[in-house]
Write a protein that holds these residues in place. Structure first.
Motif, PDB file in Angstrom:
ATOM      1  N   ASP A   1      -2.538   2.145   5.811  1.00  0.00           N
ATOM      2  CA  ASP A   1      -3.648   1.493   5.108  1.00  0.00           C
ATOM      3  C   ASP A   1      -3.732   0.011   5.481  1.00  0.00           C
ATOM      4  O   ASP A   1      -2.958  -0.802   4.993  1.00  0.00           O
TER       5      ASP A   1
ATOM      6  N   GLU B   1      -4.722   2.848  -7.702  1.00  0.00           N
ATOM      7  CA  GLU B   1      -3.959   4.094  -7.571  1.00  0.00           C
ATOM      8  C   GLU B   1      -3.403   4.273  -6.157  1.00  0.00           C
ATOM      9  O   GLU B   1      -2.536   5.124  -5.938  1.00  0.00           O
ATOM     10  N   GLU B   2      -3.864   3.467  -5.220  1.00  0.00           N
ATOM     11  CA  GLU B   2      -3.312   3.574  -3.863  1.00  0.00           C
ATOM     12  C   GLU B   2      -2.324   2.443  -3.553  1.00  0.00           C
ATOM     13  O   GLU B   2      -1.980   2.183  -2.411  1.00  0.00           O
ATOM     14  N   ARG B   3      -1.896   1.748  -4.616  1.00  0.00           N
ATOM     15  CA  ARG B   3      -0.902   0.682  -4.447  1.00  0.00           C
ATOM     16  C   ARG B   3       0.424   1.153  -5.042  1.00  0.00           C
ATOM     17  O   ARG B   3       0.439   1.835  -6.070  1.00  0.00           O
ATOM     18  N   ASP B   4       1.511   0.741  -4.424  1.00  0.00           N
ATOM     19  CA  ASP B   4       2.832   1.053  -4.961  1.00  0.00           C
ATOM     20  C   ASP B   4       3.443  -0.223  -5.542  1.00  0.00           C
ATOM     21  O   ASP B   4       3.889  -1.090  -4.799  1.00  0.00           O
TER      22      ASP B   4
ATOM     23  N   PRO C   1       0.842  -1.205   0.000  1.00  0.00           N
ATOM     24  CA  PRO C   1       0.000   0.000   0.000  1.00  0.00           C
ATOM     25  C   PRO C   1       0.879   1.257   0.000  1.00  0.00           C
ATOM     26  O   PRO C   1       1.930   1.274   0.642  1.00  0.00           O
ATOM     27  N   LYS C   2       0.431   2.302  -0.718  1.00  0.00           N
ATOM     28  CA  LYS C   2       1.206   3.546  -0.729  1.00  0.00           C
ATOM     29  C   LYS C   2       1.254   4.165   0.663  1.00  0.00           C
ATOM     30  O   LYS C   2       2.257   4.731   1.079  1.00  0.00           O
ATOM     31  N   ASN C   3       0.132   4.059   1.355  1.00  0.00           N
ATOM     32  CA  ASN C   3       0.028   4.641   2.685  1.00  0.00           C
ATOM     33  C   ASN C   3       0.257   3.556   3.728  1.00  0.00           C
ATOM     34  O   ASN C   3      -0.469   2.560   3.782  1.00  0.00           O
TER      35      ASN C   3
ATOM     36  N   ILE D   1      -8.114  -2.239  -1.711  1.00  0.00           N
ATOM     37  CA  ILE D   1      -7.224  -1.102  -1.973  1.00  0.00           C
ATOM     38  C   ILE D   1      -7.184  -0.863  -3.484  1.00  0.00           C
ATOM     39  O   ILE D   1      -6.764  -1.742  -4.239  1.00  0.00           O
TER      40      ILE D   1
END
Lengths: 251, 639
Positions: free
Chosen positions: B303, B313-316, B298-300, B310
């Motif tokens: 999260d 766009e919120e995954r890295d 997760p980017k955050n 998820i």
């Protein structure tokens, strides 16, 4: 999600081959359901050592279901309740809180108990020694692709060759027969052209070795197939019988 | 007794070295071969193939293994395949390319001449195994199939489902059992090696403990071969089997065999993460999964939603972001290090926070569930059996785990250690993989050593050395047996409060934290002093129940942990001295501006070979300079 359960264990304890054994009871109160069955036994053993008691001896090595070293009759089933799963791959989530689990070694005249849950399966090595190979010395081989083998036969040979030599088939059979183990090797090699040259002698010698080791006969109970952690099927026994009989006729 | 490192690399162009060397090697005539006896320790690919081949030649072989049957050695667990330069797919492979890829994959820290020979004999291995009845995968026309693997741009990997190691091992085992039936190989199962016996400077035997009776036994021979595998279990958790240990190699080191590059360990990126304190070992998920799986966190870091909730766009997808050209298919060391970095930054997933996602969602959408199942079904099933989660329904959780050790006993071109008569094969030696091993190369090396190298070089040793006639009553056997027995009695007499496993876990934690995927000076120095303390604790506070004269698994473990407690320090020391990054060895002090591994060829283009100088004395570091005449030194880049 992991949770913990309580289990009661009844485990076969036997000091060595010559002394008689008995069951002992143990209680474990915080068994994580994410543990493998053998990790549950590790936990028990670490507790026993701390309490100055002798840990339970059991065979195990790779713990990923391929070396064939682990065994155990778990509640009367070889390798426990899950289909095509070795004991080391069995997890505690297959049991319920409050369960009683009975753990015994393989039981067969040809597999004498070494200690507790460990048995001596060297009879299997002697069956292979009697002919479970192709007689080719290192350096003799020709180019690997000069001998095309139909994909069907290659795949069938692979299915047979997947045997891990654990002995569950023998332990489950009411006659303690080693037919599935022996047939898997005979069948693998007789499905391949390389194995044809010695096919007659192989079938005869391996069957003779199997008999002399004290394994029983096959009477089609199919318990072996049901308990095999690698899903080896009975058709290999039929193929070995065919090889064995035709080699007798030719002789 | 400082040793001389003579690699004995034959003269001449690299293509001709092995042919010329075989021709110049001394021979033993067939009638005389039966007068020579050889001890082979280990029955994996290297040991099994060596025992069978040497017995076929006529030597009298004694084969030792720790399991109840030689068929169970841990080579059996290798999944993916075995490389060879057959060029059956017509895609441009050659002996030269296999050689080149292996040298480069090893990050230029292997010996060129050995690697070239490995590539040369690889094709013979495939031929030999097919002749033995190894059921390799085939195409519909009946010819052998190949697949591709990391670090190569050609398809050169032969395989038998996901069980290639098992099938190759059973082939070697069966060849060996044929020699047992002929009386040329004697099997010694359930034995642990306690010492190597050196008589007048030559390896002449071993001391072994029978794991059933506890008897300490003497075995004599004219030469000793160690094929006892790697030392990954120094980390406690690894993909090695439970009984895998460094005992035989470590005793050889303490008897004068040089130990080369102990810090080179391979940490495999795709293993099933640890689930709790009860964890006893780790399970690999084949590298092939990265062909279709996408790695993300997760980017955050706050999260904590279920991965399926998820949004994209919120995954890295960090490997794709950092390495746009190789993406998820970067080599093992790079993938492992990046997973660690994400977890260190607090972005790890799962209950422990020590995992990243390997997601097949997109692949399933693109190709359909059935197509993915056909490729990876058995791996997905194994994953589900262990974790109770379905990779078809949600991403796998993976984390790196110790998998293979490239370091090992130093050997010359003849695979002989610095002790005459002591030969070392397979993972137990150091020679072919440099600082990083490519996938499907371990099986190749084990079998090359056993089938096609040692049968020639052992004959040369016998043909060029006078061996005196001795038996096990020799005073050196007496002395070694006494030392081994004293050590057992010492273990049993400590009567402390901590189990061998407990010490092993502590050691593993020190090693993983400081001598793992990323290493620095302060951490390594800390590890050395912590291991020294732990070792002292061990000898004061170990607890073993029972006695010697029976099956005693705790006693067995104690002996192995005692060796690991010494080896761990040497690994940290070796890592400390090698102030460069190469392959699996990443020193934080030696990285590029983009945080990639930076080799230092100026100062470290050599194998470090350690000489034992006595207990609690700093060992001496020697060098074997490596020269690269055929594969030019270049920096690896995967951007």
């Amino acid at each position: 999600m992991s949770k913990t359960i309580k289990v009661k264990l009844k485990i076969w304890r036997q000091k060595n081959r010559s002394e008689s054994g008995h069951f002992e009871d143990y209680q474990l109160d915080t068994v994580s359901t994410d543990m493998s069955f053998l990790e549950m036994l590790d936990t028990l053993n670490e507790k026993l050592v701390i309490d100055n008691k002798e840990p339970v001896a059991f065979d195990h090595d790779c713990r990923e279901g391929i070396c064939g070293m682990c065994s155990l009759m778990i509640n009367g089933q070889a390798h426990g309740p899950e289909k095509e799963t070795t004991t080391c791959q069995l997890h505690m989530r297959s049991f319920k809180d409050g369960d009683t689990i009975i753990i015994e070694p393989w039981r067969s005249k040809a597999f004498p108990v070494v200690k507790d849950l460990m048995t001596d399966r060297s009879a299997f090595d002697r069956v292979i020694e009697a002919g479970g190979y192709i007689s080719v010395n290192t350096g003799n081989a020709q180019d690997a692709n000069t001998l095309p083998i139909s994909k069907e036969n290659a795949d069938l040979a692979m299915d047979a060759a997947t045997c891990i030599g654990c002995g569950a088939c023998v332990a489950s059979c009411p006659n303690a027969s080693a037919m599935l183990f022996t047939a898997a090797k005979v069948s693998q090699l007789s499905l391949l052209p390389q194995g044809q040259v010695e096919a007659d002698e192989r079938a005869q010698n391996m069957v003779a070795a199997m008999d002399s080791e004290g394994f029983g006969n096959c009477s089609n109970h199919a318990e072996c197939e049901a308990s095999c952690p690698k899903g080896i099927n009975l058709s290999h026994i039929a193929r070995m019988n065919r090889d064995f009989l035709s080699s007798k006729i030719r002789k | 007794m400082a040793f001389k490192l003579d690699a004995k690399i034959p003269e001449g162009p690299i293509q001709d070295k092995w042919e010329q060397h075989k021709f110049k090697s001394k021979l033993v005539n067939p009638a005389n071969k039966r007068k020579y006896s050889v001890i082979v320790v280990g029955t994996g690919l290297a040991g099994g193939s060596a025992a069978a081949s040497l017995a076929e030649l006529g030597y009298d072989v004694k084969s030792f293994c720790i399991q109840d049957s030689p068929r169970r050695a841990h080579s059996i667990a290798a999944q993916g395949g075995i490389n060879a330069a057959k060029n059956y797919p017509n895609d441009g492979d050659s002996v030269w390319r296999l050689f080149y890829d292996t040298v480069k994959g090893g990050d230029y820290r292997a010996r060129e001449a050995n690697v070239y020979r490995l590539a040369q004999v690889a094709n013979n291995i495939i031929d030999q195994c097919v002749a033995q009845g190894v059921p390799f995968a085939r195409d519909y026309g009946g010819y052998l199939a190949n697949r591709s693997f990391g670090g190569a741009q050609v398809s050169r990997t032969f395989y038998a489902k996901g069980q290639t190691g098992q099938q190759l091992l059973l082939g070697a085992y069966q060849s060996m059992m044929r020699q047992v039936s002929k009386g040329k190989v004697s099997l010694y199962t359930r034995k642990e090696i306690l010492d190597i016996v050196i008589v007048n400077g030559k390896a002449r035997g071993i001391i072994a403990r029978d794991l059933v009776t506890g008897d300490v036994e003497r075995h004599v021979a004219d030469a000793v071969i160690l094929a006892s595998g790697g030392y990954g279990n120094v980390y406690y958790l690894s993909t090695n089997a439970m009984a895998s240990n460094v005992g035989a190699a470590w005793k050889a080191y303490k008897k004068g065999a040089g130990f080369a590059n102990p810090c080179y360990t391979q940490i495999h990126p795709t293993c099933i993460p640890v689930s709790g304190d009860h964890q006893s070992k780790l399970t690999l998920m084949s590298e092939s999964l990265r062909n279709d799986g996408r790695v993300w966190v997760p980017k955050n870091k706050e999260d904590k939603r279920h991965p399926n909730d998820i949004p994209a766009e919120e995954r890295d997808y960090y490997l794709e972001r950092i390495y746009p050209s190789f993406g998820n298919l970067v080599p093992r060391d790079v993938a492992s290090r990046n997973a660690k970095n994400q977890c260190d930054a607090g972005k790890g997933v799962g209950e422990t926070g020590l995992a990243v996602y390997l997601d097949f969602g997109d692949a399933i959408k693109r190709e359909g569930r059935d197509a993915i199942a056909a490729k990876y079904g058995n791996l997905f099933d194994m994953y589900q059996r262990i974790t109770d989660e379905s990779p078809y329904e949600q991403p796998m959780r993976i984390y790196p785990a110790v998998h293979y050790t490239m370091g090992g006993l130093w050997v010359d071109y003849n695979l002989m250690s610095t002790i005459p008569g002591l030969h070392v094969l397979g993972e137990a030696n150091f020679s072919d993989h440099g600082a990083n091993r490519l996938g499907a190369s371990a099986l190749m090396q084990g079998l090359a050593d056993g089938y096609f190298v040692i049968p020639y070089t052992l004959g040369h040793y016998f043909g060029s050395n006078e061996l005196e006639s001795i038996d096990t009553s020799h005073e050196e056997f007496e002395k070694c047996e006494k030392e081994a027995t004293d050590r057992i009695n010492k273990f049993l007499s400590i009567n402390g409060s901590r189990t061998a496993d407990d010490f092993h876990r502590s050691l593993g934690q020190i090693m993983w934290d400081n001598v793992g995927m990323s290493r620095n000076k302060a951490g390594l120095e800390k590890a050395i002093s912590e291991i020294q303390d732990l070792r002292q604790q061990f000898w004061k506070d170990l607890k073993i129940p029972g006695e010697n004269a029976q099956v005693n698994a705790e006693l067995e473990k104690a002996g192995r942990v005692a060796d690991f407690l010494e080896l761990g320090e040497l690994m940290a020391r070796d890592a400390l001295e090698r102030n460069e990054s190469c392959g699996g060895h990443f020193r934080e002090e030696s990285q590029t501006e983009e945080n990639e591994a930076k080799r230092d060829d100026e100062n470290y283009c050599h194998a470090a070979v350690w000489e034992f100088k006595g207990d609690n004395t700093t060992p001496e570091r020697h060098r074997e300079e490596l020269s690269f005449e055929n594969v030019p030194l270049t920096q690896r880049s995967y951007k």
